[in-house]
Design an enzyme around this catalytic site. Structure first.
Site, PDB file in Angstrom:
ATOM      1  CE1 TYR A   5       7.922  41.099 -31.404  1.00 24.96           C
ATOM      2  CE2 TYR A   5       9.034  38.917 -30.613  1.00 24.96           C
ATOM      3  CZ  TYR A   5       8.144  39.598 -31.496  1.00 24.96           C
ATOM      4  OH  TYR A   5       7.260  38.777 -31.886  1.00 24.96           O
ATOM      5  CD  GLU A  57       6.010  35.256 -36.432  1.00 24.58           C
ATOM      6  OE1 GLU A  57       6.698  34.334 -37.066  1.00 24.58           O
ATOM      7  OE2 GLU A  57       6.025  35.714 -35.443  1.00 24.58           O
ATOM      8  CD1 TRP A  64      11.441  37.686 -32.925  1.00 24.77           C
ATOM      9  CD2 TRP A  64      10.337  37.105 -35.086  1.00 24.77           C
ATOM     10  NE1 TRP A  64      10.568  38.607 -33.266  1.00 24.77           N
ATOM     11  CE2 TRP A  64       9.952  38.206 -34.488  1.00 24.77           C
ATOM     12  CE3 TRP A  64       9.989  36.641 -36.284  1.00 24.77           C
ATOM     13  CZ2 TRP A  64       8.988  38.956 -35.161  1.00 24.77           C
ATOM     14  CZ3 TRP A  64       8.962  37.369 -36.975  1.00 24.77           C
ATOM     15  CH2 TRP A  64       8.393  38.586 -36.398  1.00 24.77           C
TER      16      TRP A  64
END
Length: 185
Positions: A17, A39, A47
């Site tokens: 990522y 988000e 995350w």
């Protein structure tokens, strides 16, 4: 061995990522919506939790197709509440539908969501020069402004911290630390 930003763990998913998505400028509405949805679900969570469930989110939310999500009937909302593969938060699921509807409204007004969101940075990334973890802010005056504007339009779960993380993810700000191999030289 590549030197990465301080927040990257030894997780292959996290490294990929970081190396191939985070901070790279995104201008297409489909990907911008995907990050907006992810988000908003991340609010209050890590995350990596969202990254680990990303493919489940993709399946549950019709490949992040905001046109479809905007038209979800109550039955789809109810089935999402039962989907153990995603974050089953009533307000966040409801906000995904609302935000998809508002995303389309912004597109109608500005021609694309991309034109709207990138206008805050004149269409090009702000390249910060952060050296260590302590330098990287959770919010900025700009993320405050974007958050306020989106909230005024009715968007949900778009507080300043969420919007700054969004800005980092889609490359509106480049917050790769100066010792990271992805920092622009």
């Amino acid at each position: 061995m590549k030197h990465r930003c301080f927040w990257v763990t030894d997780s292959k998913l996290y490294q990929d990522y970081h190396d191939h998505e985070w901070g790279d400028p995104v201008y297409d509405d489909e990907t911008l919506f995907e990050f907006l949805l992810l988000e908003t679900f991340q609010a209050g969570l890590s995350w990596i939790t969202i990254l680990n469930k990303r493919e489940n989110f993709r399946k549950a939310f019709d490949d992040f197709n905001y046109q479809k999500i905007a038209k979800y009937p109550e039955s789809k909302y109810e089935s999402l509440l039962q989907d153990a593969g995603i974050i089953r938060n009533k307000l966040k699921i409801r906000s995904a539908i609302t935000n998809a509807q508002l995303f389309i409204e912004v597109q109608k007004e500005f021609g694309s969501f991309s034109k709207f969101i990138w206008s805050y940075v004149d269409g090009k990334p702000i390249v910060n020069k952060f050296h260590k973890r302590e330098d990287v802010p959770a919010t900025t005056t700009l993320s405050d402004k974007i958050s306020k504007d989106l909230k005024k339009r009715g968007f949900k779960f778009v507080g300043s911290t969420v919007m700054y993380a969004f800005m980092q993810a889609v490359g509106m700000v480049n917050d790769h630390t100066t010792d990271c191999f992805k920092y622009p030289s």
